[in-house]
Enzyme design. Structure first.
Site, PDB file in Angstrom:
ATOM      1  N   CYS A   1      59.333 100.879   9.338  1.00  0.00           N
ATOM      2  CA  CYS A   1      59.017 101.136  10.751  1.00  0.00           C
ATOM      3  C   CYS A   1      59.838 102.303  11.296  1.00  0.00           C
ATOM      4  O   CYS A   1      61.048 102.180  11.513  1.00  0.00           O
ATOM      5  CB  CYS A   1      59.285  99.859  11.554  1.00  0.00           C
TER       6      CYS A   1
ATOM      7  N   CYS B   1      61.444 101.700  14.734  1.00  0.00           N
ATOM      8  CA  CYS B   1      62.584 100.781  14.590  1.00  0.00           C
ATOM      9  C   CYS B   1      63.846 101.567  14.250  1.00  0.00           C
ATOM     10  O   CYS B   1      64.924 101.326  14.809  1.00  0.00           O
ATOM     11  CB  CYS B   1      62.319  99.756  13.486  1.00  0.00           C
TER      12      CYS B   1
END
Length: 300
Positions: free
Chosen positions: A36, A39
């Site tokens: 991600c 993230c």
């Protein structure tokens, strides 16, 4: 609980990493994954702010959704990053949209102003009331040693609590441990030395130090009986009787003195009664009854 072994292990990991710390701290719970990109961009922000707010009771916990799918499912995580604030085991805010330091700090400040978060994850202050009540009950039953043991244990939890210190001094007095009671009082500085409960205990100690030997009390009792009009003899017996634990005899003698001459020695008999009331405690049923008797003597 209907969980398989892997799920039980996941719950246990979550409990140790998030649920238990959240009992006293505010946990920032970050759901993320290695693949991600957003993230990875958010992680430095979360770590920096969590470090800055650590002394305010904020902790960062990270959950990899690939490794902890069961936990992510329990939180119904549908996209990442997903960030929650957890307190006492429950989500209290969704922090996902706070992508900058200022946004995250603003949301944390609002939460910290509302929640009883303990800085540094300190344990919340114990509820001393039931423990103090146990000590007071032991005192009321005349068991000074047991009361002293109880108050000493409470003192370990709250060394600067005036009510506990006062209770310990009164317990020492009840147990006849006068020197130890004096040592406790002598060790106190401001503002504890002027705490109302400590002052009460100091009064108890002052009264107890009048305690005579049995032979001396017998002599004072005889003198008071032989010379009922002798105020000095009456006062000496009343003081000694209370110190010896005969509070009924002390109060009755002082009440008679007030009725005979309330102005004697600048109202010493009434002052001694009030000192006794304060020492025992104004909420005590014996004190309440004796105060009513004093009011009757004073006001008819």
């Amino acid at each position: 609980m209907g969980l398989n072994l892997d799920e039980q292990k996941a719950v246990d990991r979550f409990r140790k990493a998030v649920a238990e710390p959240s009992m006293t701290q505010l946990v920032i719970l970050d759901f993320w994954a290695e693949w991600c990109g957003p993230c990875k961009a958010l992680t430095p922000v979360l770590e920096k702010v969590a470090a800055e707010y650590a002394d305010k009771g904020v902790l960062l916990a990270k959950v990899n959704v690939d490794e902890e799918q069961f936990i992510a499912a329990q939180f119904r995580v549908q996209s990442i990053p997903t960030v929650y604030a957890i307190f006492q085991g429950q989500p209290v805010a969704d922090l996902t949209n706070a992508r900058s330091e200022s946004q995250l700090k603003g949301m944390l400040d609002q939460l910290l102003a509302k929640l009883p978060v303990q800085p540094g994850g300190a344990e919340p202050a114990p509820d001393l009331a039931p423990l103090i009540a146990m000590g007071e009950e032991a005192l009321a039953e005349g068991d000074g040693e047991r009361a002293a043991s109880i108050f000493m244990q409470i003192l370990d939890m709250a060394p600067d609590n005036g009510e506990v210190l006062g209770g310990l001094v009164r317990a020492f007095v009840a147990a006849g441990r006068i020197e130890e009671a004096e040592q406790v009082l002598d060790s106190l500085g401001e503002p504890l030395s002027t705490d109302p409960q400590v002052e009460r205990a100091r009064g108890v100690l002052a009264l107890a130090k009048d305690k005579p030997e049995d032979s001396e009390l017998a002599a004072l009792r005889a003198a008071a009986a032989e010379r009922p009009a002798d105020m000095e003899a009456q006062f000496a017996f009343a003081s000694a009787a209370f110190a010896a634990g005969e509070r009924d005899a002390a109060a009755e003698t002082l009440l008679r003195m007030v009725a005979a001459d309330r102005e004697w020695n600048e109202g010493a008999a009434k002052a001694k009664l009030l000192q006794i009331f304060e020492a025992i405690g104004l909420e005590d049923s014996w004190v309440s009854a004796t105060r009513r008797k004093l009011s009757t003597v004073l006001f008819g």
